[in-house]
Scaffold this active site. Structure first.
Site, short mmCIF file in Angstrom:
data_model
loop_
_atom_site.label_atom_id
_atom_site.label_comp_id
_atom_site.label_asym_id
_atom_site.label_seq_id
_atom_site.Cartn_x
_atom_site.Cartn_y
_atom_site.Cartn_z
N CYS A 171 13.06 -4.27 -2.60
CA CYS A 171 14.23 -3.70 -3.27
C CYS A 171 15.16 -3.04 -2.25
O CYS A 171 14.70 -2.29 -1.38
CB CYS A 171 13.78 -2.66 -4.30
N CYS B 231 15.43 5.59 -3.09
CA CYS B 231 15.03 5.85 -4.47
C CYS B 231 13.60 6.39 -4.53
O CYS B 231 12.72 5.91 -3.81
CB CYS B 231 15.13 4.55 -5.27
N CYS C 252 9.94 4.03 -6.76
CA CYS C 252 8.80 3.27 -6.25
C CYS C 252 8.31 3.91 -4.96
O CYS C 252 9.12 4.23 -4.08
CB CYS C 252 9.20 1.83 -5.94
N CYS D 106 17.72 -2.81 -8.96
CA CYS D 106 16.31 -2.41 -9.12
C CYS D 106 15.42 -3.63 -9.37
O CYS D 106 15.73 -4.48 -10.21
CB CYS D 106 16.21 -1.43 -10.29
N GLN E 246 3.56 0.44 -24.34
CA GLN E 246 3.08 0.02 -23.02
C GLN E 246 4.30 -0.39 -22.18
O GLN E 246 5.26 -0.93 -22.70
CB GLN E 246 2.08 -1.12 -23.15
N PHE F 138 -6.13 7.03 -31.11
CA PHE F 138 -4.89 7.16 -30.34
C PHE F 138 -4.14 5.83 -30.44
O PHE F 138 -3.82 5.20 -29.44
CB PHE F 138 -5.18 7.52 -28.87
N ASP G 259 -7.74 4.91 -26.70
CA ASP G 259 -6.71 4.83 -25.65
C ASP G 259 -5.99 6.17 -25.57
O ASP G 259 -4.84 6.30 -26.01
CB ASP G 259 -5.73 3.69 -26.01
N CYS H 278 -5.16 5.65 -18.70
CA CYS H 278 -4.13 5.67 -17.66
C CYS H 278 -4.49 6.73 -16.62
O CYS H 278 -3.63 7.15 -15.85
CB CYS H 278 -2.76 5.96 -18.28
C1 LIG Z 1 -1.71 6.14 -24.10
S1 LIG Z 1 -0.94 6.25 -25.67
C2 LIG Z 1 -1.67 4.86 -26.46
C3 LIG Z 1 -1.01 4.41 -27.71
C4 LIG Z 1 -1.43 3.03 -28.22
N1 LIG Z 1 -2.84 2.81 -28.12
C5 LIG Z 1 -0.65 1.95 -27.49
O1 LIG Z 1 -1.26 1.23 -26.67
O2 LIG Z 1 0.54 1.80 -27.73
C6 LIG Z 1 -1.74 7.65 -26.34
C7 LIG Z 1 -1.41 7.96 -27.77
O3 LIG Z 1 -2.11 9.15 -28.12
C8 LIG Z 1 -1.30 9.92 -28.98
N2 LIG Z 1 -1.81 11.30 -28.89
C9 LIG Z 1 -1.56 12.22 -27.92
N3 LIG Z 1 -2.23 13.35 -28.16
C10 LIG Z 1 -2.94 13.13 -29.32
C11 LIG Z 1 -3.82 13.94 -30.08
N4 LIG Z 1 -4.12 15.19 -29.72
N5 LIG Z 1 -4.36 13.42 -31.21
C12 LIG Z 1 -4.06 12.15 -31.59
N6 LIG Z 1 -3.21 11.35 -30.90
C13 LIG Z 1 -2.66 11.84 -29.78
C14 LIG Z 1 0.11 9.71 -28.47
O4 LIG Z 1 1.06 9.98 -29.49
C15 LIG Z 1 0.07 8.25 -28.06
O5 LIG Z 1 0.48 7.42 -29.11
#
Ligand SMILES: C[S@@+](CC[C@H](N)C(=O)[O-])C[C@H]1O[C@@H](n2cnc3c(N)ncnc32)[C@H](O)[C@@H]1O
Length: 406
Positions: free
Chosen positions: A60, A66, A69, A143, A243, A270, A338, A364
């Site tokens: 880039c 920047c 990255c 970018c 994502q 989640f 997740d 993550c």
């Molecule tokens: C890494 S994201 C994953 C979302 C989904 N699995 C996806 O792939 O799109 C984490 C998710 O956890 C939710 N979250 C964060 N804190 C939380 C909590 N205390 N209780 C329940 N959900 C929560 C966020 O709103 C978010 O949607």
């Protein structure tokens, strides 16, 4: 002083050994011999005396200025090895060994969502990313990270900056690619009166924005900013988690589907707006649990509007304060979890007690993942494999999916 870089730090800096401990050097790679002036624990303006064979010309044009990255000067193979190594080290520290599937890295120009900053200038506006650890804004018209549709929306964002920002106060602009056009969330913007709201609606129309949200309020909705999740179409609430790339999402989804196999009853913890729930619902009953009520509502609406899905139920619940209890997993064949970067310590404890046969964990943050993995391993689960997914190429972020079974 002269330092030999022996590793990368967790933010992607080169790290070598100085007289009084570690010395950090921005933009340097392991094996490189570098010279610079030591200030604190940082080598200022490091010059490379011996370059690494893994050093490449940054793809880039903005890479030097920047701060978006941090690893464009390293070959793809080096970054892949490094990210795999970050995950392996975190698991090694917990005494867990496993099988590592080859990393899946999203291609350049695939980021479908980004947050830029904008400010007015004497002659117009400045839109871009910040330089590293700095207030300086770097324009990024070429970018290599962003999807071309996001770059094509820069004129719209610049027009918004004109209204949102001043020469001293920056506005933040998050843009997400949707099936109906860009979905834009502007924050830290100047408040707008009724006349300016009308201007914003006209501007959205002229630039084909799907939705425009201004300091938390949706001021223009030309079309629902739909995202495809399996066979369903979802309209996520403004700024909701998604994502970062389509390829990354598919890689995680395939890993999750492989992990849970033929499970018929799945709990997705989640769940967000249904990234995993909705595609999995084509072949299993899914109970989706998420803390954000607007996201569960979006998931529920999409599930109801999609023919041919198995039963989808949703629950809005704070899983940190009120994790699902072991009893609540009765009849569940597989769990998808997740969590955000902090991981899900309390929920994982309850999961371990519930003895669900298979768990697909997406993370993550390799450190909190390894901590939570240890809870499951101590409870008798085996970590069958880990799939590292890099949807934040050229950054130090690392993501993964993993299969636990008992
Ligand atoms: C890494 S994201 C994953 C979302 C989904 N699995 C996806 O792939 O799109 C984490 C998710 O956890 C939710 N979250 C964060 N804190 C939380 C909590 N205390 N209780 C329940 N959900 C929560 C966020 O709103 C978010 O949607």
């Amino acid at each position: 002083m002269i330092v030999t870089i022996d590793r990368l730090g967790h933010l992607g800096d080169g790290v070598g050994q100085g007289p009084d401990g570690p010395v950090f050097a921005t933009g340097m790679l392991p094996g490189e011999v570098v010279e610079g002036e030591l200030q604190g624990d940082r080598l200022q303006n490091p010059r490379i005396l011996t370059p690494s064979a893994t050093r490449v010309k940054p793809p880039c044009a903005h890479a030097r200025a920047c701060g978006g990255c941090l690893l464009q000067h390293a070959s793809d193979a080096f970054v892949a090895d490094w990210k795999m190594g970050v995950v392996k080290s975190a698991l090694d520290l917990q005494g867990i060994s496993t099988l590592y599937r080859p990393i899946l890295t999203s291609p350049p120009r695939s980021r479908r969502r980004a947050t830029l900053a904008g400010r007015r200038t004497k002659g117009g506006v400045l839109l871009g990313f910040h330089a590293r650890a700095s207030d300086t804004l770097v324009p990024v018209p070429a970018c290599q990270l962003l999807h071309p549709d996001l770059l094509a929306a820069f004129p719209a964002l610049e027009a918004l900056v004109k209204i949102a920002a001043t020469r001293t106060a920056e506005a933040s602009l998050t843009i997400t690619r949707s099936l109906a056009g860009p979905d834009v969330v502007v924050k830290d913007a100047k408040p707008v009166d009724a006349a300016t709201q009308l201007d914003l609606a006209r501007l959205s129309e002229a630039h084909g924005l799907a939705r425009l949200t201004w300091n938390g309020e949706t001021v223009a909705l030309r079309a629902q900013p739909m995202q495809r999740m399996g066979t369903a179409l979802v309209a996520p609430p403004p700024g909701a988690f998604l994502q970062a790339t389509e390829q990354g999402e598919q890689a995680l989804l395939q890993a999750v589907a492989l992990a849970i196999g033929p499970a018929r009853r799945v709990t997705d913890l989640f769940s967000g707006c249904g990234t995993f729930s909705l595609p999995l619902a084509t072949r299993a009953d899914v109970h989706a649990v998420e803390g954000d009520a607007a996201m569960t509502a979006a998931l529920d609406k999409a599930a109801r509007a999609t023919p041919g899905l198995h039963r989808v139920t949703v629950e809005t619940r704070d899983l940190f304060r009120r994790p699902l209890l072991p009893d609540e997993f009765k009849g569940t064949d597989a769990v998808v979890i997740d969590p955000p970067r902090a991981g899900a310590e309390a929920q994982t404890q309850a999961l371990a007690e519930a003895r669900v046969p298979v768990i697909a964990m997406v993370s993550c943050n390799p450190v909190t993942f390894a901590r939570d993995a240890k809870v499951l391993v101590n409870a008798g689960y085996s970590l069958d494999w880990v799939q590292v997914v890099d949807q934040f190429r050229w950054s130090s972020h690392v993501e993964l999916a993993a299969r636990f079974s008992r």
